[in-house]
Design an enzyme around this catalytic site. Structure first.
Site, short mmCIF file in Angstrom:
data_model
loop_
_atom_site.label_atom_id
_atom_site.label_comp_id
_atom_site.label_asym_id
_atom_site.label_seq_id
_atom_site.Cartn_x
_atom_site.Cartn_y
_atom_site.Cartn_z
CG ASP A 226 -6.69 -6.19 1.36
OD1 ASP A 226 -5.55 -5.79 0.86
OD2 ASP A 226 -7.05 -7.49 0.91
N1 LIG Z 1 -7.05 -10.44 -5.60
C1 LIG Z 1 -7.25 -10.25 -4.74
N2 LIG Z 1 -6.28 -11.49 -3.58
C2 LIG Z 1 -5.87 -11.27 -3.10
C3 LIG Z 1 -6.70 -10.16 -1.66
C4 LIG Z 1 -7.69 -9.34 -2.14
O1 LIG Z 1 -7.95 -8.91 -1.68
N3 LIG Z 1 -7.44 -9.58 -3.83
N4 LIG Z 1 -6.44 -9.88 0.02
C5 LIG Z 1 -4.82 -10.74 0.04
C6 LIG Z 1 -4.49 -10.65 1.43
N5 LIG Z 1 -3.99 -9.45 1.53
C7 LIG Z 1 -3.99 -8.70 2.77
O2 LIG Z 1 -5.57 -8.47 3.27
C8 LIG Z 1 -2.96 -9.15 0.86
C9 LIG Z 1 -1.86 -9.81 0.29
C10 LIG Z 1 -0.84 -9.53 -0.55
C11 LIG Z 1 -0.31 -8.85 -0.28
C12 LIG Z 1 0.78 -8.14 -1.59
O3 LIG Z 1 1.13 -7.28 -1.75
N6 LIG Z 1 2.32 -9.56 -1.73
C13 LIG Z 1 3.54 -9.41 -1.85
C14 LIG Z 1 2.74 -9.44 -3.85
C15 LIG Z 1 1.98 -11.04 -3.84
C16 LIG Z 1 1.67 -11.39 -5.01
O4 LIG Z 1 2.28 -10.57 -6.13
O5 LIG Z 1 0.72 -12.19 -5.92
C17 LIG Z 1 3.72 -8.38 -1.82
O6 LIG Z 1 3.75 -8.15 -0.61
O7 LIG Z 1 4.16 -7.96 -2.40
C18 LIG Z 1 -1.11 -7.27 0.05
C19 LIG Z 1 -2.76 -7.57 0.49
C20 LIG Z 1 -5.16 -11.69 -0.50
N7 LIG Z 1 -5.17 -11.95 -2.23
#
Ligand SMILES: Nc1nc2c(c(=O)[nH]1)N[C@@H](CN(C=O)c1ccc(C(=O)N[C@@H](CCC(=O)O)C(=O)O)cc1)CN2
Length: 282
Positions: A226
């Site tokens: 983000d």
């Molecule tokens: N490398 C990136 N990947 C993603 C981004 C980014 O900016 N850089 N944006 C996200 C979308 N997002 C918020 O908009 C977001 C999505 C998921 C999570 C998160 O922490 N998800 C899981 C963990 C999942 C994982 O490890 O892959 C959780 O809830 O613990 C935070 C923000 C999309 N991807």
């Protein structure tokens, strides 16, 4: 037969760039239909976007001659044929409002996209994809299978020749490697007014903070979650009586609107990268 093009460029600022670019195009029978430029005083970089028609040269010849023209100016430039819709793959998880909005705008002719596929780590929207006759790829993602899942995702992106990847409330963090591969061509919609409330569950964070405005931010995806260059943002007014569910419901329209604007401007080649920021010629 004239073809319409978009030329975008950035380079160290110096007097005479606009004159040189317009002269280059005129000498090749180019007719400028729209032009905009910006000089960033902080970085000393000059940015330009020109829409022009040209019938004297093929696109390949234009590129060859642009390469020679650009060198002494240290220009980073791109040339796009206006008629070419942007091949796009959309990623989604379990919130479908942004996906639904993009599909409807696309089918209504409001977005110059060629949506080639939808990729999801859940099955929720395979019927929505089918209703628009768009291939749907269910690729589950777990911590243990993330590398294999991303390999399959990238195979879809490459096989479809996608120039743009849209994370339409896709809730998995992309690996650093995939972020590198998609640098400058992956757009995410974050459901907060960044830099506030990064990461997961921003509406919970906003509710806990007692905010009076919620927001949405469309940004390019980078390895720093983000933190990518912001393309568009907007807000909606809320108050103390809003539950998290009410904040979430109110935010959906803002998220869809912000993402659609960002995708439209990117697909029209109006967004230029200026370090960790963007220059947008609307
Ligand atoms: N490398 C990136 N990947 C993603 C981004 C980014 O900016 N850089 N944006 C996200 C979308 N997002 C918020 O908009 C977001 C999505 C998921 C999570 C998160 O922490 N998800 C899981 C963990 C999942 C994982 O490890 O892959 C959780 O809830 O613990 C935070 C923000 C999309 N991807």
């Amino acid at each position: 037969m004239s073809e319409a093009y978009i030329l975008t460029l950035s380079c160290p600022d110096r007097p005479g760039i606009v004159h040189a670019v317009s002269g280059f195009l005129l000498e090749r029978g180019g007719n400028i239909e729209e032009a905009a430029q910006y000089n960033d005083p902080d970085t000393g970089l000059f940015f330009m976007r020109v829409r022009f028609a040209c019938g004297q040269l093929t696109q390949d010849d234009l590129r060859t001659q642009l390469q020679l023209f650009a060198q002494p100016f240290e220009m980073k430039w791109k040339l796009h044929a206006l008629a070419q819709a942007m091949k796009t793959v959309i990623f989604v998880s379990r919130e479908g409002h942004c996906l639904n909005d993009l599909l409807f705008r696309w089918k209504s002719g409001l977005l110059p996209l060629d949506i080639r596929a939808i990729v999801s780590n859940h099955r929720d929207f395979y019927q929505l994809a089918a209703s628009y006759n768009v291939p749907f790829h269910h690729i589950p993602v777990t911590a243990a299978t993330k590398a294999q899942a991303e390999a399959r995702q990238y195979e879809v992106i490459e096989s479809e020749g996608a120039d743009l990847v849209v994370l339409a409330r896709y809730m998995q963090i992309l690996s650093d490697d995939l972020c590198r591969k998609l640098s400058g061509r992956a757009i995410n919609i974050h459901h907060s007014f960044l830099p506030s409330f990064k990461g997961a569950k921003p509406y919970y964070q906003a509710h806990d903070r007692g905010v009076k405005l919620i927001g949405a931010t469309a940004h390019y995806v980078t390895a720093d979650l983000d933190e990518g260059p912001i393309i568009e943002q907007d807000v909606a007014r809320v108050d103390h009586s809003y539950t998290v569910e009410h904040l979430t419901a109110t935010g959906r329209d803002t998220e869809a609107m912000v993402l659609a604007r960002a995708v439209k401007w990117h697909s029209e080649h109006r967004v230029l990268l200026d370090g960790h920021k963007t220059v947008i010629f609307k």
